[in-house]
Enzyme design. Structure first.
Site, PDB file in Angstrom:
ATOM      1  N   LYS A  76       0.961  -1.212   0.117  1.00  0.00           N
ATOM      2  CA  LYS A  76       0.126   0.092   0.456  1.00  0.00           C
ATOM      3  C   LYS A  76       0.978   1.044  -0.066  1.00  0.00           C
ATOM      4  O   LYS A  76       1.814   1.171   0.233  1.00  0.00           O
ATOM      5  CB  LYS A  76      -1.196  -0.126   1.559  1.00  0.00           C
ATOM      6  CG  LYS A  76      -1.882   0.763   1.509  1.00  0.00           C
ATOM      7  CD  LYS A  76      -2.871   0.766   2.050  1.00  0.00           C
ATOM      8  CE  LYS A  76      -3.895   1.535   2.453  1.00  0.00           C
ATOM      9  NZ  LYS A  76      -4.938   1.712   3.736  1.00  0.00           N
ATOM     10  N   SER A 151      -9.911   2.492   2.557  1.00  0.00           N
ATOM     11  CA  SER A 151      -8.924   3.064   1.768  1.00  0.00           C
ATOM     12  C   SER A 151      -8.070   2.234   0.892  1.00  0.00           C
ATOM     13  O   SER A 151      -7.417   2.633   0.337  1.00  0.00           O
ATOM     14  CB  SER A 151      -8.586   3.645   3.057  1.00  0.00           C
ATOM     15  OG  SER A 151      -7.491   3.510   3.788  1.00  0.00           O
ATOM     16  N   SER A 175      -9.847  -0.593   7.395  1.00  0.00           N
ATOM     17  CA  SER A 175      -9.653   0.304   5.290  1.00  0.00           C
ATOM     18  C   SER A 175      -8.995  -1.318   4.964  1.00  0.00           C
ATOM     19  O   SER A 175      -8.469  -0.956   3.672  1.00  0.00           O
ATOM     20  CB  SER A 175      -8.402   1.555   5.793  1.00  0.00           C
ATOM     21  OG  SER A 175      -9.558   2.555   5.458  1.00  0.00           O
TER      22      SER A 175
HETATM   23  N1  GLN Z   1     -13.139   5.270   6.003  1.00  0.00           N
HETATM   24  C1  GLN Z   1     -12.911   5.473   6.928  1.00  0.00           C
HETATM   25  C2  GLN Z   1     -12.480   6.098   6.935  1.00  0.00           C
HETATM   26  O1  GLN Z   1     -12.777   6.853   5.514  1.00  0.00           O
HETATM   27  C3  GLN Z   1     -11.626   3.903   7.568  1.00  0.00           C
HETATM   28  C4  GLN Z   1     -10.388   4.609   7.150  1.00  0.00           C
HETATM   29  C5  GLN Z   1      -9.327   3.244   6.898  1.00  0.00           C
HETATM   30  O2  GLN Z   1      -9.692   2.644   8.274  1.00  0.00           O
HETATM   31  N2  GLN Z   1      -8.175   4.453   7.090  1.00  0.00           N
HETATM   32  O3  GLN Z   1     -12.097   7.499   7.583  1.00  0.00           O
END
Ligand code: GLN
Length: 483
Positions: A76, A151, A175
Site C-alpha cells: 500500500k 482505503s 480499511s
Molecule cells: N473509511 C474510514 C475513513 O474514511 C476508515 C479508513 C481507514 O480505515 N483508513 O476514515
C-alpha cells in the site's frame, strides 16, 4: 501459479519449478495488461522488482530462503519504501521519494520478498471507496463499474485480480476489512501495537494498524509472521515474544463459542448480506461451533465517536505537510503564511480538508470538552462492551460491510452515507482489537460478501484458525473474477 497459495508458491520456488524472476515477470505482465483498467497501482518499478527477484533466486539457490523469499508482494502506498515514490494517494506527496524504509517494508525485504509495486488508496487513507485518491479511483475487478472499497482498495483489487501474490493494507476504521469484503479476499487487522507503525504515514495514530491482505487465512498467517514484532522506533509497538501465527491453523473448532452481537443483526444490514452471513454461521455450527447471543450496547456510537477522534488526530498529524520540507509547494505565493495556505489548499483534496477542519474544531478551546473528551469517554465504554462480551464467547462474528460493493460515484456526494460503510468495523479499532474479513458468499449483483471475525486481544492465531477451518470446508476464497 498465480492462483496458488503462498505456501505452494514458496514450495515451487524452493523446488526450482519456477524462479522468482519468472514469477515476478508473470505478475508484471498481468499488471501491464489489467492495471490500465483497474488502476490498482500508483507506482511500478519493474527493474527494481526484477533486481530483487534476482537476489531472491540467489538466496533460493544458496538454500537460505525463508517462507516468503522470492514472492512478489504489493505494498500500500502509505508505507515509505526507500527509493520509491510514496504518495499516500495525495497530490501533497506527488513528488516524495522516500529516503528510508518503513518497518513493514524492511521486514519484507529481510524475508526476501519482492516489492512488486505501490498500490492505490484513498488520500491519506480517508475513505471507503478509493474515490478520494489523487490518482483516480480503483475499479472492483468483479465489476469495474463498482468501487473496490477503501482505503486499501488498490491492494484489495490487486489481490482479487491476481496482480500480486499478496499485499499489505492499513486499517484505521475498516480499511483492510471493508475492501477485503468488497473484493472477495481475506484481510486481517491485528491487535493495535502488534505491527510497527514506523514509516507508515500517520492518519489517526491511536487507531492506525497495518495488516496483511491475501487470498486465504493461511497466507495471512505467513504474512503476519513477517510483519509482526517489536520495533523500538514506534512507541506504541508492543514488546511481546515472537509468535508463529500458523501454529493453530489446523485445530478443530469443536466447542468454539461464537458471539453474535444483536446490534449487528438489526436494521441496516442488506438482506443479501444477511443471507450469506447466516449461511456462514450455519457452516460453523457444522464444524462444531456453538452460537451465543451477545450485546455491544455502545457500538451504535462508534461512527460518531470515530468521526470526532480520527479527524482530531489527523488534523495534528497532517500539520507537517506545509510545503516547506518535502511534498507539494504552491508555485506562486507572496509570503510564508501565503505559501502554507496555498500549498495546503492546492495539495489536499476535499475529504482531507473536511477532516482537518472537523479535527481542528473539536480540539479547539470551548469545544474540546464537549466533543473530543466526550468521545474519548465513549471510546472506553465501547472497549468495555467487548471485554464483557468475551466473558461469554471466544470470537465475535457478523458482517464486515452492510452492503456489497456499490457503484462508483454512488456515495460521493454524501459523506455520511460513505462513513456508514464502516459501521461494523470501526468499534474494533476504537477498542484496539484484532478483526478480519473472509469471503463467505455472493450477494446482490453477484458481488462478494465478507464475514467479519473479531477476536480478543492478541488472539490472531485463533482467528486465523477459525478462518482457515471455514476455508477448508468451503471454496468462496478460491473464487476469482473473470478478467
Ligand atoms: N473509511 C474510514 C475513513 O474514511 C476508515 C479508513 C481507514 O480505515 N483508513 O476514515
Amino acid at each position: 501459479m498465480i492462483h496458488s497459495s503462498l505456501t505452494q508458491m514458496g514450495a515451487a520456488l524452493r523446488a526450482k519449478k519456477i524462479s522468482s524472476v519468472e514469477l515476478t515477470q508473470t505478475y508484471l505482465e498481468r499488471i501491464a495488461q489489467l492495471n490500465p483498467t483497474l488502476n490498482a497501482f500508483i507506482t511500478l518499478r519493474p527493474e527494481t522488482s526484477l533486481e530483487q527477484a534476482r537476489a531472491a533466486d540467489e538466496r533460493l539457490a544458496a538454500g537460505s530462503a525463508e517462507a516468503l523469499t522470492g514472492i512478489p508482494i504489493a505494498q500500500k502506498d502509505i508505507f515509505c519504501a526507500q527509493g520509491w515514490l510514496t504518495t499516500c494517494g495525495s497530490k501533497m506527496l506527488h513528488n516524495f521519494v522516500s529516503p528510508y524504509d518503513a518497518h513493514v517494508i524492511s521486514q519484507f525485504n529481510k524475508a526476501g520478498a519482492i516489492n512488486l509495486g505501490k498500490t492505490n488508496m484513498d488520500e491519506f487513507a480517508m475513505g471507503s471507496s478509493n474515490e478520494t485518491s489523487h490518482y483516480g479511483p480503483v475499479k472492483n475487478p468483479w465489476d469495474t463499474a463498482r468501487v473496490p472499497g477503501g482505503s486499501s482498495g488498490g491492494t484489495a483489487a490487486a489481490v482479487a485480480a491476481r496482480l500480486c501474490a499478496a499485499a499489505t493494507g492499513t486499517d484505521t476504521g475498516g480499511s483492510i476489512r471493508q475492501p477485503a469484503a468488497l473484493c472477495g479476499i481475506s484481510g486481517l487487522k491485528p491487535t493495535y501495537g502488534v505491527v510497527s507503525r514506523y514509516g507508515m504515514i500517520a492518519f489517526a495514530s491511536s487507531l492506525d494498524q497495518a495488516g496483511p491482505m491475501g487470498r486465504n487465512a493461511e497466507d495471512l498467517a505467513l504474512l503476519l509472521n513477517t510483519m509482526a514484532g517489536f520495533d523500538e522506533r514506534d512507541s506504541t509497538s508492543l514488546q511481546r515474544d515472537k509468535e508463529d501465527y500458523t501454529r493453530d491453523l489446523n485445530k478443530p473448532l469443536t466447542g468454539l463459542r461464537i458471539g453474535l452481537p444483536k446490534e449487528f443483526f438489526a436494521d441496516g444490514m442488506g438482506s443479501d448480506v444477511a443471507k450469506a452471513i447466516d449461511a456462514a454461521i450455519g457452516e460453523y455450527k457444522k464444524l462444531g461451533a456453538t452460537v451465543v447471543d451477545i450485546s455491544l450496547p455502545n457500538s451504535k456510537l462508534s461512527v460518531p465517536v470515530y468521526y470526532v477522534l480520527a479527524p482530531a488526530e489527523a488534523s495534528s498529524n497532517l500539520s507537517r505537510f506545509d510545503g516547506v520540507r518535502y511534498g507539494y509547494r504552491a508555485p506562486d505565493y507572496t509570503d510564508l503564511a501565503d505559501m502554507y495556505e496555498k500549498s495546503r489548499a492546492q495539495g489536499f483534496g476535499a475529504e482531507v480538508k473536511r477532516r482537518i477542519m472537523i479535527g481542528t474544531y473539536v480540539l479547539s478551546h470551548g469545544y474540546y470538552d464537549a466533543y473530543y473528551l466526550q468521545a474519548q469517554k465513549i471510546r472506553r465504554l465501547i472497549a468495555q462492551d467487548f471485554t464483557e462480551a468475551y466473558k461469554q464467547c471466544d470470537v465475535i462474528m457478523g458482517p464486515t460491510s452492510p452492503s456489497t460493493a456499490f457503484k462508483l460515484g454512488e456515495k460521493g456526494d454524501d459523506p455520511v452515507q460513505m462513513y456508514l460503510s464502516d459501521i461494523y468495523t470501526i468499534a474494533v479499532n476504537l477498542a484496539g482489537l484484532p478483526g478480519m474479513s473472509i469471503p463467505c458468499g455472493f450477494g446482490a449483483n453477484d458481488m462478494p460478501v465478507g464475514l467479519q471475525i473479531i477476536g480478543n486481544y492478541f488472539d490472531e492465531a485463533r482467528m486465523l484458525n477459525v478462518a482457515h477451518q471455514f476455508q477448508q470446508a468451503t471454496d468462496w476464497h478460491s473464487r476469482a473474477p473473470q478478467l
